[in-house]
Design an enzyme around this catalytic site. Structure first.
Site, PDB file in Angstrom:
ATOM      1  N   ARG A   1      34.092  34.535  19.089  1.00 46.14           N
ATOM      2  CA  ARG A   1      33.587  33.320  19.730  1.00 46.14           C
ATOM      3  C   ARG A   1      32.603  32.530  18.866  1.00 46.14           C
ATOM      4  O   ARG A   1      32.697  31.310  18.768  1.00 46.14           O
ATOM      5  CB  ARG A   1      32.868  33.656  21.048  1.00 46.14           C
ATOM      6  CG  ARG A   1      33.769  33.798  22.220  1.00 46.14           C
ATOM      7  CD  ARG A   1      33.236  34.865  23.136  1.00 46.14           C
ATOM      8  NE  ARG A   1      33.294  36.115  22.421  1.00 46.14           N
ATOM      9  CZ  ARG A   1      34.383  36.907  22.398  1.00 46.14           C
ATOM     10  NH1 ARG A   1      35.433  36.566  23.094  1.00 46.14           N
ATOM     11  NH2 ARG A   1      34.416  38.014  21.688  1.00 46.14           N
ATOM     12  N   THR A   2      31.656  33.207  18.265  1.00 36.93           N
ATOM     13  CA  THR A   2      30.603  32.462  17.567  1.00 36.93           C
ATOM     14  C   THR A   2      31.205  31.709  16.383  1.00 36.93           C
ATOM     15  O   THR A   2      30.969  30.508  16.212  1.00 36.93           O
ATOM     16  CB  THR A   2      29.497  33.425  17.106  1.00 36.93           C
ATOM     17  OG1 THR A   2      29.081  34.194  18.224  1.00 36.93           O
ATOM     18  CG2 THR A   2      28.307  32.665  16.542  1.00 36.93           C
TER      19      THR A   2
ATOM     20  N   LYS B   1      31.306  43.034  -5.066  1.00 34.64           N
ATOM     21  CA  LYS B   1      31.004  43.437  -6.455  1.00 34.64           C
ATOM     22  C   LYS B   1      29.532  43.787  -6.621  1.00 34.64           C
ATOM     23  O   LYS B   1      29.080  44.029  -7.733  1.00 34.64           O
ATOM     24  CB  LYS B   1      31.345  42.290  -7.411  1.00 34.64           C
ATOM     25  CG  LYS B   1      32.779  41.826  -7.347  1.00 34.64           C
ATOM     26  CD  LYS B   1      32.950  40.572  -8.216  1.00 34.64           C
ATOM     27  CE  LYS B   1      34.229  39.847  -7.893  1.00 34.64           C
ATOM     28  NZ  LYS B   1      34.216  38.461  -8.399  1.00 34.64           N
TER      29      LYS B   1
ATOM     30  N   ARG C   1      26.064  35.180  10.001  1.00 36.13           N
ATOM     31  CA  ARG C   1      25.876  36.377  10.836  1.00 36.13           C
ATOM     32  C   ARG C   1      25.793  37.568   9.905  1.00 36.13           C
ATOM     33  O   ARG C   1      26.546  37.673   8.936  1.00 36.13           O
ATOM     34  CB  ARG C   1      27.039  36.559  11.804  1.00 36.13           C
ATOM     35  CG  ARG C   1      27.037  37.937  12.460  1.00 36.13           C
ATOM     36  CD  ARG C   1      28.064  38.089  13.536  1.00 36.13           C
ATOM     37  NE  ARG C   1      27.689  37.327  14.726  1.00 36.13           N
ATOM     38  CZ  ARG C   1      28.350  37.381  15.880  1.00 36.13           C
ATOM     39  NH1 ARG C   1      29.413  38.162  15.991  1.00 36.13           N
ATOM     40  NH2 ARG C   1      27.953  36.662  16.907  1.00 36.13           N
TER      41      ARG C   1
ATOM     42  N   HIS D   1      20.051  36.226  18.670  1.00 39.07           N
ATOM     43  CA  HIS D   1      21.303  35.466  18.675  1.00 39.07           C
ATOM     44  C   HIS D   1      20.990  34.120  19.338  1.00 39.07           C
ATOM     45  O   HIS D   1      21.399  33.848  20.469  1.00 39.07           O
ATOM     46  CB  HIS D   1      22.369  36.239  19.444  1.00 39.07           C
ATOM     47  CG  HIS D   1      23.781  35.787  19.206  1.00 39.07           C
ATOM     48  ND1 HIS D   1      24.108  34.582  18.615  1.00 39.07           N
ATOM     49  CD2 HIS D   1      24.965  36.398  19.480  1.00 39.07           C
ATOM     50  CE1 HIS D   1      25.421  34.472  18.553  1.00 39.07           C
ATOM     51  NE2 HIS D   1      25.971  35.559  19.074  1.00 39.07           N
TER      52      HIS D   1
HETATM   53  N1   CP Z   1      29.083  36.317  21.943  1.00 40.31           N
HETATM   54  C1   CP Z   1      29.396  36.611  20.662  1.00 40.31           C
HETATM   55  O1   CP Z   1      28.537  36.635  19.768  1.00 40.31           O
HETATM   56  O2   CP Z   1      30.721  36.872  20.471  1.00 40.31           O
HETATM   57  P1   CP Z   1      31.399  37.161  19.072  1.00 40.31           P
HETATM   58  O3   CP Z   1      30.823  38.475  18.576  1.00 40.31           O
HETATM   59  O4   CP Z   1      32.865  37.240  19.345  1.00 40.31           O
HETATM   60  O5   CP Z   1      31.019  36.052  18.131  1.00 40.31           O
END
Ligand code: CP
Length: 302
Positions: free
Chosen positions: A51-52, A80, A101, A129
């Site tokens: 999703r993110t 590497k 991320r 988050h």
């Molecule tokens: N909610 C969320 O962070 O989902 P993903 O891990 O799929 O990005």
């Protein structure tokens, strides 16, 4: 270091949170396909995501921007032995903004120290988050009509759950009452309990999901995250702690909405999906509009 970066939800004041919600609402109803014309956004995902990453990439494309990046660091020169410092320094010479991320807590803050362009934290380990939190706030506003004075249950992995950490901090601006439902092993970290106390808010730590359900406006379920446990046996002990089933919502408030950052494993039974109180897929869609708002804000275009 770039001050427009979004590293932690606490980077934003209450007023900024409300402004971003208004901007997300604007983008939901007013597509702006030229806003990011000539902008290149890097999406660097050192940890899996559906999703993110895809909602960010949808948001970038809806606003007319272009995307570079990777979804798997093993296809980059990290494989590497290249450091995070060098990776970010280099990518920030190519892109106008970096969405990243990482499984490492503090990685986004470190990246912001070396980047030439703003960083958006798309999740750093068990820490924060903030963009998920913003779409959660947008979803709560859309469904409850306000963020003020709500009862919210946070259920599941409150120890490692970065979405719950950000949400506790954000909702502390709005006089929330927190029902913190977790196994004893996965209680909310003491630093976050202290932040609730500092804000003079009511909170209840509990292990029973059934006790919390009739009391709350928002039921925020989370996954017990196998990948955060050093010892697999510890995960096995708690993995099935909570499973929400449709009948369990029978005595819930009329305005209750069930939310979840997703992905789910088994903590929400699929028989909940058709209940009008289930909101988690709409919540994920709201992420596109909120991420359009965050991109526009961080790039100082709105
Ligand atoms: N909610 C969320 O962070 O989902 P993903 O891990 O799929 O990005």
């Amino acid at each position: 270091m770039n001050n427009r970066s979004l590293i932690s939800i606490t980077d934003y004041s209450k007023e900024e949170l409300l402004e971003l919600i208004k901007l997300a609402d604007y983008f939901e109803h007013n597509p702006e396909p030229e806003l990011l014309k000539n902008k290149i956004i890097a999406t660097l995902f050192f940890e899996p995501s559906t999703r993110t990453r895809l909602s960010f990439e949808t948001a970038i494309q809806r606003l007319g921007g272009r995307i570079i990046g990777f979804t798997d660091a093993s296809t980059s020169s990290v494989q590497k032995g290249e450091s995070l410092r060098d990776t970010i320094t280099n990518v920030s010479l190519y892109a106008d903004l970096i969405v990243m991320r990482s499984p490492l807590e503090g990685a986004a803050r470190f990246a912001n120290e070396v980047s030439h362009v703003p960083i958006i934290n798309a999740g750093d380990g068990a820490n924060q988050h903030p963009t998920q939190c913003m779409l959660d706030l947008f979803s709560i506003m859309k469904t409850q009509g306000t963020l003020e004075n709500l009862n919210i249950a946070l259920v599941g992995d409150l120890k490692y759950g970065r979405t719950t950490h950000s949400l506790v901090q954000a909702m502390s601006n709005f006089n929330a009452t927190f029902f913190l439902v977790s196994p004893n092993e996965l209680r909310l970290p003491s630093s976050l309990i202290q932040s609730i106390k500092d804000a003079h808010l009511n909170y209840y730590e509990m292990t029973s999901l059934e006790e919390a359900i009739p009391l709350v406006d928002v039921l925020y379920m989370t996954r017990i995250q196998r990948e955060r446990f050093a010892d697999p046996l510890e995960y096995e002990k708690v993995k099935n702690s909570y499973v929400l089933k449709n009948y369990m919502l029978d005595n819930s408030k009329d305005n209750l909405k069930v939310m979840h950052p997703l992905p789910r494993v088994n903590e929400i039974s699929i028989d909940v999906d058709d209940n009008l109180k289930a909101y988690y897929f709409q919540q994920a869609l709201n992420g596109v509009f909120m991420r359009e708002a965050i991109l526009a804000h961080v790039l100082d275009l709105k």
